[in-house]
Design a protein around this motif. Structure first.
Motif, PDB file in Angstrom:
ATOM      1  N   THR A  23      52.469  10.457  23.047  1.00  0.00           N
ATOM      2  CA  THR A  23      52.382  11.585  22.122  1.00  0.00           C
ATOM      3  C   THR A  23      53.268  12.729  22.613  1.00  0.00           C
ATOM      4  OG1 THR A  23      50.465  12.524  23.273  1.00  0.00           O
ATOM      5  CG2 THR A  23      50.015  11.063  21.407  1.00  0.00           C
ATOM      6  N   ASN A  50      54.020  17.093  21.545  1.00  0.00           N
ATOM      7  CA  ASN A  50      53.475  18.191  20.751  1.00  0.00           C
ATOM      8  C   ASN A  50      54.435  19.369  20.757  1.00  0.00           C
ATOM      9  OD1 ASN A  50      52.554  18.553  23.609  1.00  0.00           O
ATOM     10  ND2 ASN A  50      51.785  20.476  22.780  1.00  0.00           N
ATOM     11  N   THR A  84      51.338  24.620  15.032  1.00  0.00           N
ATOM     12  CA  THR A  84      51.232  23.543  16.017  1.00  0.00           C
ATOM     13  C   THR A  84      51.253  22.187  15.322  1.00  0.00           C
ATOM     14  OG1 THR A  84      49.946  22.703  17.891  1.00  0.00           O
ATOM     15  CG2 THR A  84      48.701  23.493  16.002  1.00  0.00           C
ATOM     16  N   ALA A  85      51.752  21.168  16.036  1.00  0.00           N
ATOM     17  CA  ALA A  85      51.801  19.806  15.502  1.00  0.00           C
ATOM     18  C   ALA A  85      51.872  18.818  16.656  1.00  0.00           C
ATOM     19  CB  ALA A  85      53.011  19.628  14.583  1.00  0.00           C
ATOM     20  N   VAL A  86      51.257  17.659  16.464  1.00  0.00           N
ATOM     21  CA  VAL A  86      51.287  16.570  17.431  1.00  0.00           C
ATOM     22  C   VAL A  86      51.946  15.357  16.779  1.00  0.00           C
ATOM     23  CG1 VAL A  86      49.897  14.968  18.820  1.00  0.00           C
ATOM     24  CG2 VAL A  86      49.243  17.382  18.649  1.00  0.00           C
ATOM     25  N   TYR A  87      52.788  14.668  17.539  1.00  0.00           N
ATOM     26  CA  TYR A  87      53.438  13.448  17.076  1.00  0.00           C
ATOM     27  C   TYR A  87      52.976  12.283  17.946  1.00  0.00           C
ATOM     28  CZ  TYR A  87      56.494  16.159  14.068  1.00  0.00           C
ATOM     29  OH  TYR A  87      56.966  16.992  13.084  1.00  0.00           O
ATOM     30  N   ARG A  88      52.711  11.139  17.297  1.00  0.00           N
ATOM     31  CA  ARG A  88      52.235   9.953  17.994  1.00  0.00           C
ATOM     32  C   ARG A  88      53.152   8.774  17.664  1.00  0.00           C
ATOM     33  NH1 ARG A  88      47.440   9.058  20.144  1.00  0.00           N
ATOM     34  NH2 ARG A  88      46.452  10.735  18.935  1.00  0.00           N
ATOM     35  N   VAL A 127      50.930  13.468  13.334  1.00  0.00           N
ATOM     36  CA  VAL A 127      49.498  13.230  13.159  1.00  0.00           C
ATOM     37  C   VAL A 127      48.991  14.276  12.174  1.00  0.00           C
ATOM     38  CG1 VAL A 127      47.252  13.127  14.296  1.00  0.00           C
ATOM     39  CG2 VAL A 127      49.301  12.346  15.514  1.00  0.00           C
ATOM     40  N   SER A 168      46.627  17.042  13.050  1.00  0.00           N
ATOM     41  CA  SER A 168      47.051  17.960  14.122  1.00  0.00           C
ATOM     42  C   SER A 168      47.854  19.133  13.601  1.00  0.00           C
ATOM     43  CB  SER A 168      47.911  17.206  15.139  1.00  0.00           C
ATOM     44  OG  SER A 168      49.215  16.951  14.610  1.00  0.00           O
TER      45      SER A 168
END
Length: 430
Positions: free
Chosen positions: A366, A368, A384-388, A399, A402
């Motif tokens: 992941t 972010n 904010t952002a999260v990548y998986r 995501v 997220s």
């Protein structure tokens, strides 16, 4: 809430998400050369040295003696920070981490020989090469950056833009031209429009007040994109409510040319002139990557997000992180810092003969990106952002749960912005 290098030094660096510290390489040192000492290059160099210890030899190639952070550099414009607050020298890296610094510019890459040519006629050999050189600007007809600053690479351009804003008439016109996405720091241009509107509005007394014609300053935002690219609700509200009498936003305003002397920009929706014109040209990977073939004919360098290794044939051991890579993730300092740890982990695993594409590692892969945007002199918003990693597409995917943004702006967000930036800067440069 104060921001100085001394305070950054007090921050405990964030714990890395990839547990590579236990990975020992073979008895012979694995030679890693890192090009660019910014958020991507600085992080990967330091984490390779920390995790790899004496079994890894890390060399940083950067023509400067320090990095000036783009993160938080908007606050230089309103004198909340100075460039010295954002300047992080490379001098201490040798004693603290054993990282050698070659103050040279990289010229070309020989993928077959695994050799990087430098601007003094010398070269450096590598087992792994990490490229984190940032961006280059796409040429704009008539643009002279000594007269019309971009201010998008922190340093002298930031100071030039600061001085031009300071010298503007109270009721002057500021023009900001935003390039087509993708570009470095998606919310950055809209943040800048707010900061400049705040500076001019406070100076003229026009914030929230109807002044006589000719007494109200103007900030004209010419966006080549069809809509605001980040925090759309927040910036739309800021433009229409907070700075409604100052900011004029125009979408689909693609820049065509600039008359730098007359301070006139020609766009797809017409011609605009101002007392200060701030043109941010379109972005692409630096010429080093394009000339070497690492962009594969495009603007950015394609990579495998599991390792950040180049997917272009003929470049074994070459990795690209940060703004120059083409993974579809946001181009930001926080994201570059996150990618660098995955890249460092992958290089050390490869050096020891471990697999990078194991199911366990892919499941944990992941990145972010967080960002705070000052909206006024003492209020900010956040995103904010999260990548998986998605095994089906082989790419990093957002995501959905997220992805978040603040509802408007506040003083508490402004205070939290300094905690976030202090941690990020300490984890990258100290």
């Amino acid at each position: 809430m104060t921001f100085t290098r001394r305070n950054v030094l007090k921050v405990v660096a964030a714990t890395a998400s990839m547990a590579a510290s236990g990975l020992a390489v073979s008895a012979s040192q694995h030679r890693v050369v890192v090009v660019g000492g910014g958020f991507g290059g600085g992080t990967v160099a330091r984490y390779l040295a920390r995790w790899g210890g004496a079994d890894v030899a890390v060399t940083l190639v950067d023509p400067g003696d320090a990095h000036v952070s783009c993160v938080m550099s908007g606050l230089v414009l309103n004198d909340s920070l100075s460039l010295s607050d954002l300047t992080f020298p490379f001098a201490g890296w040798k004693s603290r981490y054993g990282i050698d610094h070659l103050q040279r510019r990289a010229l070309s890459i020989d993928g077959a020989a695994k050799r990087l040519a430098l601007d003094d006629g010398s070269g450096v050999d590598y087992d792994s090469l990490v490229l984190s050189p940032g961006i280059r600007f796409i040429d704009v007809p008539g643009l002279n950056s000594e007269l019309i600053p971009h201010g998008w690479i922190a340093g002298p351009q930031t100071q030039l833009l600061h001085d031009q804003i300071r010298d503007m008439p109270d009721a002057g016109t500021f023009i900001l031209s935003i390039p087509k996405s993708p570009y470095r720091c998606p919310p950055g241009p809209y943040e800048r429009a707010c900061l400049v509107a705040d500076i001019l509005g406070r100076r003229s007394g026009a914030l929230g007040v109807s002044l006589a014609p000719g007494r109200t300053p103007k900030v004209i935002v010419l966006d080549a994109n069809p809509r605001i690219q980040a925090e759309e609700e927040t910036f739309s509200r800021a433009f229409s409510e907070l700075y409604g009498n100052i900011v004029s936003y125009h979408a689909n305003a693609e820049l065509l040319s600039v008359d730098s002397t007359a301070r006139v920009v020609e766009t797809s929706i017409g011609s605009f002139s101002g007392d200060v014109v701030n043109v941010i040209p379109g972005h692409a990977a630096p010429q080093l990557l394009a000339d070497s073939g690492l962009t594969d004919g495009g603007l950015w360098a394609p990579i495998d997000p599991v390792t950040y290794a180049s997917t272009v044939a003929g470049f074994p051991g070459v990795h690209v992180i940060g703004d120059a890579q083409a993974s579809g993730q946001p181009k930001s300092g926080h994201m570059a810092n996150s990618q660098a740890k995955i890249c460092a982990d992958a290089i050390l695993r490869n050096a020891r003969g471990l697999q990078n594409h194991t199911a366990e590692r892919l499941a944990a892969l992941t990145t972010n990106s967080a960002c705070f945007s000052p909206i006024t002199a003492n209020e900010a918003s956040w995103l904010t952002a999260v990548y998986r990693y998605d095994t089906g597409s082989g790419q990093m995917a957002l995501v959905p749960a997220s992805f978040g943004a603040s509802r408007g702006w506040s003083k508490s967000n402004y205070e939290r912005m300094f905690d976030w930036s202090n941690n990020l800067l300490a984890d990258t440069f100290l």
